[in-house]
Design an enzyme around this catalytic site. Structure first.
Site, mmCIF file in Angstrom:
data_model
loop_
_atom_site.group_PDB
_atom_site.id
_atom_site.type_symbol
_atom_site.label_atom_id
_atom_site.label_comp_id
_atom_site.label_asym_id
_atom_site.label_seq_id
_atom_site.Cartn_x
_atom_site.Cartn_y
_atom_site.Cartn_z
ATOM 1 N N CYS A 63 1.137 -1.284 -0.299
ATOM 2 C CA CYS A 63 0.180 0.231 -0.263
ATOM 3 C C CYS A 63 0.312 1.545 0.028
ATOM 4 O O CYS A 63 1.695 0.514 1.270
ATOM 5 C CB CYS A 63 -1.029 -0.518 1.328
ATOM 6 S SG CYS A 63 -1.763 1.343 1.554
ATOM 7 N N CYS A 69 0.253 5.927 7.551
ATOM 8 C CA CYS A 69 -0.746 5.693 7.698
ATOM 9 C C CYS A 69 -0.357 4.683 8.949
ATOM 10 O O CYS A 69 0.219 3.672 9.434
ATOM 11 C CB CYS A 69 -1.243 5.078 6.646
ATOM 12 S SG CYS A 69 -3.474 3.818 7.316
ATOM 13 N N CYS A 72 -2.022 -0.408 9.598
ATOM 14 C CA CYS A 72 -1.915 -1.168 9.675
ATOM 15 C C CYS A 72 -0.082 -0.975 9.875
ATOM 16 O O CYS A 72 0.467 -0.087 10.094
ATOM 17 C CB CYS A 72 -1.369 -1.819 8.253
ATOM 18 S SG CYS A 72 -2.962 -2.285 7.027
ATOM 19 N N CYS A 146 -6.534 2.364 -0.434
ATOM 20 C CA CYS A 146 -6.498 1.797 1.195
ATOM 21 C C CYS A 146 -6.144 -0.052 0.525
ATOM 22 O O CYS A 146 -7.748 -0.507 -0.674
ATOM 23 C CB CYS A 146 -6.958 2.124 2.502
ATOM 24 S SG CYS A 146 -7.611 0.139 3.094
ATOM 25 N N GLN A 246 -17.953 -9.982 13.620
ATOM 26 C CA GLN A 246 -16.589 -10.573 13.071
ATOM 27 C C GLN A 246 -15.513 -9.442 11.879
ATOM 28 O O GLN A 246 -17.278 -8.883 10.803
ATOM 29 C CB GLN A 246 -16.361 -11.181 12.302
ATOM 30 C CG GLN A 246 -16.986 -12.555 13.340
ATOM 31 C CD GLN A 246 -15.509 -12.712 14.952
ATOM 32 O OE1 GLN A 246 -13.887 -12.418 14.326
ATOM 33 N NE2 GLN A 246 -15.721 -13.242 15.950
ATOM 34 N N PHE A 273 -21.372 -15.461 25.139
ATOM 35 C CA PHE A 273 -20.599 -14.407 24.584
ATOM 36 C C PHE A 273 -21.238 -14.125 23.089
ATOM 37 O O PHE A 273 -20.198 -14.174 22.037
ATOM 38 C CB PHE A 273 -19.651 -13.653 24.880
ATOM 39 C CG PHE A 273 -18.961 -13.645 26.410
ATOM 40 C CD1 PHE A 273 -19.271 -12.728 27.136
ATOM 41 C CD2 PHE A 273 -18.579 -15.267 26.973
ATOM 42 C CE1 PHE A 273 -18.671 -12.603 28.149
ATOM 43 C CE2 PHE A 273 -18.165 -14.781 28.333
ATOM 44 C CZ PHE A 273 -17.598 -14.027 28.935
ATOM 45 N N GLU A 293 -25.967 -13.317 26.468
ATOM 46 C CA GLU A 293 -24.925 -11.976 25.997
ATOM 47 C C GLU A 293 -25.542 -11.106 26.535
ATOM 48 O O GLU A 293 -26.552 -10.634 27.670
ATOM 49 C CB GLU A 293 -25.635 -11.647 24.185
ATOM 50 C CG GLU A 293 -25.095 -10.297 23.777
ATOM 51 C CD GLU A 293 -24.029 -9.996 24.277
ATOM 52 O OE1 GLU A 293 -23.592 -9.033 24.294
ATOM 53 O OE2 GLU A 293 -22.722 -10.799 23.304
ATOM 54 N N ASP A 345 -16.950 -16.926 23.434
ATOM 55 C CA ASP A 345 -16.614 -16.214 22.918
ATOM 56 C C ASP A 345 -16.283 -15.221 23.470
ATOM 57 O O ASP A 345 -17.335 -13.708 22.818
ATOM 58 C CB ASP A 345 -16.990 -15.690 21.161
ATOM 59 C CG ASP A 345 -16.257 -15.254 20.057
ATOM 60 O OD1 ASP A 345 -15.232 -14.304 20.512
ATOM 61 O OD2 ASP A 345 -17.091 -14.719 19.141
ATOM 62 N N CYS A 371 -10.024 -13.606 20.634
ATOM 63 C CA CYS A 371 -8.840 -12.553 20.437
ATOM 64 C C CYS A 371 -8.330 -11.768 21.043
ATOM 65 O O CYS A 371 -7.014 -11.167 20.899
ATOM 66 C CB CYS A 371 -10.491 -11.233 20.420
ATOM 67 S SG CYS A 371 -10.994 -10.568 21.895
#
Length: 415
Positions: A63, A69, A72, A146, A246, A273, A293, A345, A371
């Site tokens: 990129c 930027c 990333c 991008c 997601q 969750f 949840e 999750d 995560c």
């Protein structure tokens, strides 16, 4: 500034944020293990970094915005290096807890696959500009080419700029979250001017002109041309504004494939969750599901999606704070009819309290989606010490070129 004022260092490893780490420790952004670099030492940071001896894994960033930027962090590293590094992040987190297991091949989302992003959007003297903040900077970098965002999402940047012209102050940028849906753009705006009558009218007209499916200003609905639904299996759900989703379709599919594999054969599943039903609703094609949840509006969306779908098995829902009030063994084994599998999750903090109750209930199979490799490894240790086998881990890289790592793992209660 002379070279005598520069510090030379050898990068030994990458830290969890993707920065190179040299002895000290000294952190150098966008460097790789084995590289000899120089720069100006400012505390524990190395700035104005120059690569003196590059790594064999260094590549030309794909990129043209990468230098300025901050969206990333790892475009300077080869795909093979990043895949191995992210796998090792999870492996090392487990090793720190005395655990090891089989690792399935990492699943990486392709370029231009992010279907959701939050842009910084500022009014300027000549108009407006939208993009991502530079690394550790308040400066906004525009991103017309991008390589991260889906093309339809990137095409929405001018719409975000139009929102800033209508409702941003000159003092601070808007935070505009754009999500692609089956109906079009789902946009949530924060940090804007107070929503008075004239601004509401102007925003509604703007939404109609740009065919925005739903526009929300702070927590106030402004316009909804049609519900911005998301497909979860056979169901279609209209999530509340800003609800978790997601980041890529490919990442979601990889995690779902792992969850379906882990829970195969189970007739009754509890999804903890559960969000808006990412896993609950596809699982309902083969099993009865109880979805729990903490966010009540997400629970309502999940339930509405199930009720409108055809051919799904029974899905029950519950709004419950699983950190303060986890499901207890009697909840997990209601009237002796135990859940045969659990999907969990949690957010980055993990789910220590809920995992302890799953252990007491002796839930036979657990699909753990995470995560955060560190909190996952902590919870994994609790499960293994309680008699579960960590059968395998599937690392999923849906935040391509970032330091973020996700995974799904199978735990099975030993006989």
């Amino acid at each position: 500034m002379t070279d005598a004022a520069r510090t030379t260092a050898t990068i030994s490893r990458l830290g969890h944020q993707g920065d190179g780490v040299a002895d000290g420790p000294l952190f150098a952004p966008r460097t790789l293990p084995g590289e000899i670099v120089s720069g100006i030492a400012e505390g524990s940071r190395l700035t104005q970094v120059r690569i003196e001896t590059p790594s064999e894994h260094r590549v030309q960033p794909s990129c043209r915005h990468y230098k300025a930027c901050g969206g990333c962090q790892l475009q300077h590293a080869s795909d093979a290096f990043v895949a191995q590094w992210k796998t090792d992040v999870v492996r090392n987190a487990l090793s720190a807890q005395g655990l090891e297991t089989e690792f399935r091949h990492i699943q990486t989302s392709p370029p231009r696959s992010r279907r959701r992003a939050t842009l910084a959007v500022r009014r300027t003297k000549k108009g407006a500009m939208a993009g991502f903040h530079g690394q550790a900077s308040d400066v906004i970098t525009e991103i017309p080419d991008c390589q991260l965002l889906e093309p339809d999402l990137l095409a929405a940047v001018p719409v975000a700029e139009a929102l800033a012209l209508a409702g941003a102050s000159r003092k601070s940028p808007l935070a505009v979250t754009i999500t692609l849906s089956e109906a079009g753009l789902d946009m949530l705006v924060r940090n804007g001017k107070p929503l008075d009558g004239p601004l509401r009218i102007e925003l509604a007209q703007l939404a109609e002109r740009h065919r925005i499916a739903r526009l929300t200003w702070e927590d106030e609905p402004v316009a909804m041309e049609q519900p911005p639904v998301q497909p979860f299996g056979a169901a279609h759900v209209c999530p509340p504004p800003g609800a978790f989703l997601q980041a890529t379709r490919e990442g979601e599919a990889a995690l779902l494939t792992a969850v379906l594999d882990i829970t195969r054969g189970a007739k009754r599943i509890v999804d903890l969750f559960a969000g808006c039903g990412t896993f609950s609703l596809p699982l309902a094609s083969v099993a009865e599901v109880h979805a729990v949840e903490g966010e009540r509006e997400m629970v309502k969306a999940l339930d509405a999606g199930w009720r409108k779908a055809k051919g799904l098995k029974k899905v029950t829902t519950e709004a419950r704070d699983l950190f303060r009030n986890p499901l207890l063994p009697e909840d997990l084994n209601p009237f002796g009819a135990e859940f045969e599998a659990a999907v969990i999750d949690p957010p980055r903090a993990g789910a220590e309290a809920q995992v302890a109750q799953l252990v007491k209930a002796r839930t036979p199979v657990i699909a753990y989606v995470s995560c955060n490799p560190v909190s996952f490894a902590r919870d994994a240790k609790l499960l293994v010490e309680a008699g579960y086998e960590l059968a395998w881990v599937q690392v999923v890289d849906q935040f391509r070129w970032s330091a973020h790592t996700e995974l799904a793992a199978k735990f099975a209660l030993k006989d």
